[in-house]
Design an enzyme around this catalytic site. Structure first.
Site, PDB file in Angstrom:
ATOM      1  CG  ASN A 256     134.924  15.548  89.475  1.00  0.00           C
ATOM      2  OD1 ASN A 256     135.848  14.824  89.839  1.00  0.00           O
ATOM      3  ND2 ASN A 256     135.117  16.598  88.697  1.00  0.00           N
TER       4      ASN A 256
ATOM      5  CD  GLU B  93     142.243  18.074  86.312  1.00  0.00           C
ATOM      6  OE1 GLU B  93     142.007  19.299  86.425  1.00  0.00           O
ATOM      7  OE2 GLU B  93     141.414  17.192  86.537  1.00  0.00           O
TER       8      GLU B  93
ATOM      9  CB  CYS C  22     138.198  20.583  87.311  1.00  0.00           C
ATOM     10  SG  CYS C  22     138.695  19.269  86.189  1.00  0.00           S
TER      11      CYS C  22
ATOM     12  CD  GLU D 191     145.318  12.819  85.215  1.00  0.00           C
ATOM     13  OE1 GLU D 191     145.519  11.776  85.867  1.00  0.00           O
ATOM     14  OE2 GLU D 191     144.368  13.586  85.420  1.00  0.00           O
TER      15      GLU D 191
END
Length: 514
Positions: free
Chosen positions: A177, A274, A308, A488
């Site tokens: 994505n 993640e 997400c 992150e």
């Protein structure tokens, strides 16, 4: 636009790329692996797999998956570069990262166009992704020269100190994505800390990450510092099991994250995961209605809903349920779907046909379970003939939803918003937390005390107040529960790409107890 200008001179003889800024015109014959400073074909691997342009359904290239031998060559190349890079100063690393950021900024439109063609998102969004990418490199360039340990005074003139040291060869495994942006999110802190990286993009979006590899080389990074291997699950397994890999950072689904964690555990390798989400967006009656509607659209329809951290469970206080729903439906129906390279398009094509069919299946199941389709949800065929085989659908808003519905419980990863009414703050917090996920959450209210109280109660790693899907690189990003762990972005990422060494210095004689 000639993308060959991005290639190192020594690789130009092996490249063949024809591209224009028009949809349906990309033809790519270049190798998509990158090792030791050059594009290469893998020395082993399986059958080539088709790579599609979501907007047209065309095959734009084929990707050769990397086998165990190719993975080992990439890791060894990174290991050799690490020996040089890890001995450079933070300021030297900073200069390379800043130069890479400059090149990305200069070629922003070029890279964004390639991202749109391979991913399907609108060019408007893709440009934002590229801006975030070069900003990420600039941010960690700024931190690279400041990485330091500390000095601790001990009794009798003795002292100790800590050193922050790199891990070694890190593996990044990206999602489809945000192909280029995720590669920057993982590589920038890794390289700033002195590591090397081998990156495996999704086989659905293999193209733009190779551009990043070329840019790092052009910016002055040692050849092999950032290598790219293409492939699917088998290639990922070779990377995770490789004895010379020190750390793994993965973005993707929960089931794959579980497998990666299991593989990493066998080598006692640290991991950053993640993973998915089913995030709550809570709309209180005292909100600015227009702002809340804007937030709900941002929380559900960016990148065709393939995000997400999207706030797809939209809890609306019953007092304003009708007014909010009416305005959301009105605005959703106005979203222009179509050619993602057109400047006025706001929603492009989903990543591929199987995923489009999966999203359609969720909508069908939602209707069977009693949800009401308030707008959208159907397949969309643009008027332009060249787009007729693209993977489009109309953005969908579901009403009459309940917490136990599949569309409310499971991550759809498509442009589908579920609206649920609530009555009290305590009730909505409990319902919002009733999920296995914990990636994000949002609150819209004019009562700032209530906003802070609610986000403090949400079991989620990234929370938004009166906005949504704003992720500055300065702020850590990551989830709770099944949404993963590790962070992150921000200074927090430094902790996951480095390790501390403690040194104790005795200034007198050792007192033996023997």
């Amino acid at each position: 636009m000639v993308l060959l200008l991005l290639l190192p001179r020594l690789c130009r003889a092996h490249s063949a790329l024809a591209m224009s800024t028009a949809t349906g015109t990309l033809s790519l014959q270049q190798p998509l692996n990158y090792r030791a400073g050059c594009r290469v074909q893998p020395v082993d691997g399986g059958q080539p797999e088709d790579v599609y342009e979501p907007a047209t359904g065309r095959v734009i290239t084929k990707v050769l998956c990397s086998g165990e031998k190719e993975v080992d060559l990439a890791v060894q190349s990174a290991k050799a570069a690490f020996q040089t890079w890890s001995r450079t100063s933070g300021m030297e690393r900073s200069r390379v990262l800043l130069e890479a950021a400059r090149i990305i900024r200069e070629r922003r439109d070029e890279i964004a166009t390639l991202e749109t063609i391979n991913n399907g998102k609108s060019i408007f969004e893709a440009r934002v992704d590229i801006d975030i990418s070069w900003q990420c490199l600039e941010y960690y360039a700024g931190l690279a020269g400041s990485l330091a340990g500390e000095h601790i005074q001990l009794p009798g003139g003795s002292f100790g100190y800590t050193r922050r040291e790199p891990l070694g060869v890190c593996v990044g495994i990206g999602a489809w994505n945000y192909p280029f942006q995720i590669a920057c999110w993982k590589s920038a802190p890794a390289l700033a800390c002195g590591n090397a990286m081998v990156f495996k993009p999704s086989p659905f979006t293999p193209i733009s990450v190779v551009k990043l590899a070329e840019i790092f080389t052009e910016a002055g990074a040692p050849k092999g510092l950032f290598n790219v291997v293409q492939g699917g699950a088998a290639t990922g397994q070779f990377l995770c099991h490789h004895p010379d890999v020190a750390k793994i950072s993965f973005t993707g689904s929960v089931p794959t994250g579980v497998k990666i964690m299991e593989m990493a555990a066998k080598g006692i390798k640290p991991v950053t995961l993640e993973l998915g989400g089913k995030s709550p967006l809570i709309i209180f009656s005292d909100c600015s209605l227009e702002n809340a509607v804007n937030g709900a659209l941002m929380a559900n329809f960016l990148t065709q809903g393939e995000v997400c951290c999207n706030g797809t469970r939209v809890f609306v206080e019953r007092k304003i349920l009708d007014a909010f729903t009416k305005e959301v439906v009105k605005r959703t129906q106005k979203i222009k779907v179509g050619d993602p390279l057109q400047e006025d398009t706001r929603m492009g094509a989903l990543i591929n046909r199987p995923h489009l069919e999966r999203v359609q299946g969720f909508i069908k199941q939602a209707k069977e379970q009693g949800a009401q389709v308030l707008c959208g949800g159907d397949l969309y065929v643009p008027d332009d003939p060249k787009l007729k085989n693209g993977f489009y659908m109309q953005p969908c808003v579901l009403g009459n939803c309940r917490d136990d519905m599949t569309c409310v419980q499971e991550e759809i990863f498509g442009p589908v918003m579920s609206i649920l009414p609530f009555d009290t703050e305590a009730e909505v917090v409990e319902r919002a937390n009733n999920t296995k996920f914990g990636l994000a959450g949002g609150v819209f209210t004019r009562d700032i005390q209530k906003a802070h109280r609610v986000v403090a109660a949400l079991k989620a790693g990234m929370c938004f107040i009166n906005n949504y899907n704003i992720s500055p690189v300065e702020l850590p990003f990551g989830g709770y529960k099944s949404s993963g762990f590790g962070r992150e972005n921000g200074r927090a990422a430094i902790e996951y790409y480095s390790q501390l060494k403690t040194v104790c210095v005795e200034m007198g004689d050792v007192e033996s107890v023997f």
